[in-house]
Design a protein around this motif. Structure first.
Motif, PDB file in Angstrom:
ATOM      1  N   TYR A 106       5.333  39.904  -1.316  1.00  0.00           N
ATOM      2  CA  TYR A 106       5.570  38.599  -1.918  1.00  0.00           C
ATOM      3  C   TYR A 106       6.938  38.462  -2.576  1.00  0.00           C
ATOM      4  O   TYR A 106       7.598  39.446  -2.893  1.00  0.00           O
ATOM      5  CB  TYR A 106       4.454  38.256  -2.917  1.00  0.00           C
ATOM      6  N   ASN A 107       7.329  37.194  -2.748  1.00  0.00           N
ATOM      7  CA  ASN A 107       8.549  36.770  -3.444  1.00  0.00           C
ATOM      8  C   ASN A 107       8.186  35.679  -4.430  1.00  0.00           C
ATOM      9  O   ASN A 107       7.163  35.010  -4.280  1.00  0.00           O
ATOM     10  CB  ASN A 107       9.573  36.172  -2.456  1.00  0.00           C
ATOM     11  N   TYR A 108       9.057  35.453  -5.386  1.00  0.00           N
ATOM     12  CA  TYR A 108       8.882  34.322  -6.304  1.00  0.00           C
ATOM     13  C   TYR A 108       9.119  33.016  -5.567  1.00  0.00           C
ATOM     14  O   TYR A 108      10.016  32.917  -4.735  1.00  0.00           O
ATOM     15  CB  TYR A 108       9.906  34.371  -7.440  1.00  0.00           C
ATOM     16  N   ARG A 109       8.352  31.996  -5.902  1.00  0.00           N
ATOM     17  CA  ARG A 109       8.602  30.620  -5.461  1.00  0.00           C
ATOM     18  C   ARG A 109       9.383  29.922  -6.588  1.00  0.00           C
ATOM     19  O   ARG A 109       9.319  30.361  -7.742  1.00  0.00           O
ATOM     20  CB  ARG A 109       7.298  29.866  -5.240  1.00  0.00           C
ATOM     21  N   PRO A 110      10.076  28.843  -6.274  1.00  0.00           N
ATOM     22  CA  PRO A 110      10.785  28.109  -7.334  1.00  0.00           C
ATOM     23  C   PRO A 110       9.875  27.687  -8.485  1.00  0.00           C
ATOM     24  O   PRO A 110      10.311  27.658  -9.640  1.00  0.00           O
ATOM     25  CB  PRO A 110      11.361  26.893  -6.593  1.00  0.00           C
ATOM     26  N   PRO A 154      11.580  40.953   4.354  1.00  0.00           N
ATOM     27  CA  PRO A 154      12.264  40.050   3.421  1.00  0.00           C
ATOM     28  C   PRO A 154      11.401  39.637   2.221  1.00  0.00           C
ATOM     29  O   PRO A 154      11.329  38.459   1.863  1.00  0.00           O
ATOM     30  CB  PRO A 154      12.623  38.853   4.305  1.00  0.00           C
ATOM     31  N   TYR A 155      10.749  40.592   1.619  1.00  0.00           N
ATOM     32  CA  TYR A 155       9.921  40.356   0.436  1.00  0.00           C
ATOM     33  C   TYR A 155      10.311  41.377  -0.621  1.00  0.00           C
ATOM     34  O   TYR A 155      10.553  42.542  -0.302  1.00  0.00           O
ATOM     35  CB  TYR A 155       8.426  40.466   0.779  1.00  0.00           C
ATOM     36  N   ASP A 156      10.369  40.932  -1.872  1.00  0.00           N
ATOM     37  CA  ASP A 156      10.853  41.798  -2.946  1.00  0.00           C
ATOM     38  C   ASP A 156       9.788  42.694  -3.571  1.00  0.00           C
ATOM     39  O   ASP A 156      10.113  43.684  -4.208  1.00  0.00           O
ATOM     40  CB  ASP A 156      11.484  40.939  -4.054  1.00  0.00           C
ATOM     41  N   PHE A 157       8.524  42.341  -3.399  1.00  0.00           N
ATOM     42  CA  PHE A 157       7.444  43.067  -4.076  1.00  0.00           C
ATOM     43  C   PHE A 157       6.316  43.383  -3.104  1.00  0.00           C
ATOM     44  O   PHE A 157       6.121  42.674  -2.118  1.00  0.00           O
ATOM     45  CB  PHE A 157       6.888  42.214  -5.233  1.00  0.00           C
ATOM     46  N   PHE A 158       5.570  44.452  -3.419  1.00  0.00           N
ATOM     47  CA  PHE A 158       4.413  44.806  -2.591  1.00  0.00           C
ATOM     48  C   PHE A 158       3.279  45.328  -3.448  1.00  0.00           C
ATOM     49  O   PHE A 158       3.493  45.822  -4.556  1.00  0.00           O
ATOM     50  CB  PHE A 158       4.773  45.830  -1.510  1.00  0.00           C
ATOM     51  N   CYS A 159       2.053  45.186  -2.914  1.00  0.00           N
ATOM     52  CA  CYS A 159       0.840  45.746  -3.509  1.00  0.00           C
ATOM     53  C   CYS A 159       0.045  46.362  -2.360  1.00  0.00           C
ATOM     54  O   CYS A 159      -0.038  45.770  -1.283  1.00  0.00           O
ATOM     55  CB  CYS A 159      -0.029  44.670  -4.147  1.00  0.00           C
ATOM     56  N   VAL A 160      -0.521  47.526  -2.599  1.00  0.00           N
ATOM     57  CA  VAL A 160      -1.326  48.204  -1.577  1.00  0.00           C
ATOM     58  C   VAL A 160      -2.666  48.586  -2.195  1.00  0.00           C
ATOM     59  O   VAL A 160      -2.714  49.188  -3.273  1.00  0.00           O
ATOM     60  CB  VAL A 160      -0.620  49.479  -1.052  1.00  0.00           C
ATOM     61  N   TYR A 161      -3.728  48.211  -1.499  1.00  0.00           N
ATOM     62  CA  TYR A 161      -5.087  48.486  -1.961  1.00  0.00           C
ATOM     63  C   TYR A 161      -5.902  49.119  -0.833  1.00  0.00           C
ATOM     64  O   TYR A 161      -5.683  48.819   0.336  1.00  0.00           O
ATOM     65  CB  TYR A 161      -5.832  47.193  -2.324  1.00  0.00           C
ATOM     66  N   ALA A 217      -6.387  33.343  -3.559  1.00  0.00           N
ATOM     67  CA  ALA A 217      -6.061  31.931  -3.331  1.00  0.00           C
ATOM     68  C   ALA A 217      -6.566  31.064  -4.487  1.00  0.00           C
ATOM     69  O   ALA A 217      -5.847  30.184  -4.973  1.00  0.00           O
ATOM     70  CB  ALA A 217      -6.651  31.465  -2.007  1.00  0.00           C
ATOM     71  N   ALA A 218      -7.789  31.312  -4.960  1.00  0.00           N
ATOM     72  CA  ALA A 218      -8.377  30.508  -6.028  1.00  0.00           C
ATOM     73  C   ALA A 218      -7.656  30.690  -7.362  1.00  0.00           C
ATOM     74  O   ALA A 218      -7.707  29.808  -8.216  1.00  0.00           O
ATOM     75  CB  ALA A 218      -9.859  30.852  -6.183  1.00  0.00           C
ATOM     76  N   SER A 219      -6.963  31.800  -7.531  1.00  0.00           N
ATOM     77  CA  SER A 219      -6.281  32.078  -8.800  1.00  0.00           C
ATOM     78  C   SER A 219      -5.045  31.210  -9.017  1.00  0.00           C
ATOM     79  O   SER A 219      -4.519  31.159 -10.127  1.00  0.00           O
ATOM     80  CB  SER A 219      -5.857  33.552  -8.850  1.00  0.00           C
ATOM     81  N   GLY A 220      -4.565  30.552  -7.971  1.00  0.00           N
ATOM     82  CA  GLY A 220      -3.322  29.793  -8.066  1.00  0.00           C
ATOM     83  C   GLY A 220      -2.095  30.617  -7.722  1.00  0.00           C
ATOM     84  O   GLY A 220      -0.961  30.135  -7.806  1.00  0.00           O
ATOM     85  N   TRP A 221      -2.311  31.845  -7.311  1.00  0.00           N
ATOM     86  CA  TRP A 221      -1.215  32.774  -6.995  1.00  0.00           C
ATOM     87  C   TRP A 221      -0.215  32.171  -6.008  1.00  0.00           C
ATOM     88  O   TRP A 221       0.996  32.288  -6.193  1.00  0.00           O
ATOM     89  CB  TRP A 221      -1.817  34.068  -6.442  1.00  0.00           C
ATOM     90  N   TYR A 222      -0.713  31.517  -4.972  1.00  0.00           N
ATOM     91  CA  TYR A 222       0.177  31.030  -3.912  1.00  0.00           C
ATOM     92  C   TYR A 222       1.033  29.847  -4.350  1.00  0.00           C
ATOM     93  O   TYR A 222       1.986  29.497  -3.669  1.00  0.00           O
ATOM     94  CB  TYR A 222      -0.620  30.695  -2.654  1.00  0.00           C
ATOM     95  N   GLU A 223       0.720  29.238  -5.481  1.00  0.00           N
ATOM     96  CA  GLU A 223       1.589  28.198  -6.028  1.00  0.00           C
ATOM     97  C   GLU A 223       2.883  28.804  -6.543  1.00  0.00           C
ATOM     98  O   GLU A 223       3.923  28.144  -6.534  1.00  0.00           O
ATOM     99  CB  GLU A 223       0.887  27.462  -7.170  1.00  0.00           C
ATOM    100  N   TYR A 224       2.814  30.051  -6.993  1.00  0.00           N
ATOM    101  CA  TYR A 224       3.953  30.705  -7.623  1.00  0.00           C
ATOM    102  C   TYR A 224       4.639  31.759  -6.761  1.00  0.00           C
ATOM    103  O   TYR A 224       5.764  32.148  -7.049  1.00  0.00           O
ATOM    104  CB  TYR A 224       3.510  31.368  -8.928  1.00  0.00           C
ATOM    105  N   PHE A 225       3.931  32.243  -5.741  1.00  0.00           N
ATOM    106  CA  PHE A 225       4.469  33.336  -4.940  1.00  0.00           C
ATOM    107  C   PHE A 225       4.316  33.046  -3.450  1.00  0.00           C
ATOM    108  O   PHE A 225       3.251  32.652  -2.999  1.00  0.00           O
ATOM    109  CB  PHE A 225       3.754  34.659  -5.273  1.00  0.00           C
ATOM    110  N   GLU A 226       5.409  33.247  -2.727  1.00  0.00           N
ATOM    111  CA  GLU A 226       5.375  33.197  -1.259  1.00  0.00           C
ATOM    112  C   GLU A 226       4.868  34.569  -0.835  1.00  0.00           C
ATOM    113  O   GLU A 226       5.429  35.592  -1.247  1.00  0.00           O
ATOM    114  CB  GLU A 226       6.783  32.956  -0.723  1.00  0.00           C
ATOM    115  N   GLN A 227       3.821  34.597  -0.029  1.00  0.00           N
ATOM    116  CA  GLN A 227       3.202  35.881   0.277  1.00  0.00           C
ATOM    117  C   GLN A 227       2.753  35.949   1.727  1.00  0.00           C
ATOM    118  O   GLN A 227       2.295  34.963   2.293  1.00  0.00           O
ATOM    119  CB  GLN A 227       1.997  36.085  -0.644  1.00  0.00           C
ATOM    120  N   VAL A 228       2.870  37.140   2.292  1.00  0.00           N
ATOM    121  CA  VAL A 228       2.231  37.464   3.565  1.00  0.00           C
ATOM    122  C   VAL A 228       1.351  38.680   3.316  1.00  0.00           C
ATOM    123  O   VAL A 228       1.609  39.473   2.409  1.00  0.00           O
ATOM    124  CB  VAL A 228       3.247  37.738   4.707  1.00  0.00           C
ATOM    125  N   ASN A 229       0.296  38.794   4.113  1.00  0.00           N
ATOM    126  CA  ASN A 229      -0.670  39.872   3.938  1.00  0.00           C
ATOM    127  C   ASN A 229      -0.807  40.686   5.217  1.00  0.00           C
ATOM    128  O   ASN A 229      -0.652  40.164   6.319  1.00  0.00           O
ATOM    129  CB  ASN A 229      -2.043  39.293   3.571  1.00  0.00           C
TER     130      ASN A 229
END
Length: 118
Positions: free
Chosen positions: A9-13, A59-66, A82-94
């Motif tokens: 993921y990356n930060y969104r504006p 092209p992503y600045d951060f990662f999480c591995v589970y 998705a329900a947490s609102g995460w995608y409003e603030y972060f551009e993410q691929v999984n």
């Protein structure tokens, strides 16, 4: 079967526009949720910053591995993110899938095996 789940993921504006106090409140809730994952059988392998020196860097600045217990849990985890609102603030691929033997996957590459559709 045990699943691997990777978030890039990356930060969104919208994240930068939030006051730091709002960002801190949001992150505090995420931290508590992640801490609770262990009791559900999740192994939080790593959170990290994607090194700029990485060869062929994604092209992503951060990662999480589970490691998650099964595909059903995986899908619920995705819904909760998705329900947490995460995608409003972060551009993410999984990236996710069964945790397989490396040799079997590589030999499957030789046979041009692709992921099956769900």
């Amino acid at each position: 079967m045990q699943q691997i789940f990777i978030e890039l993921y990356n930060y969104r504006p919208a994240w930068a526009k939030c006051p730091e106090s709002e960002r801190t409140d949001f992150v505090t809730k995420v931290v508590e949720a992640v801490k609770g994952l262990k009791s559900a059988g999740v192994d939080v392998v790593a959170y990290g910053l994607n090194s700029p020196a990485t060869d062929r860097r994604a092209p992503y600045d951060f990662f999480c591995v589970y490691r998650v217990p099964n595909v059903e849990f995986q899908r619920e985890f995705e819904r909760q993110v998705a329900a947490s609102g995460w995608y409003e603030y972060f551009e993410q691929v999984n990236v996710s899938g069964d945790a397989n033997d490396f040799e079997a996957v590589l030999l499957g590459n030789a046979r041009m095996v692709r992921p099956a559709s769900s």
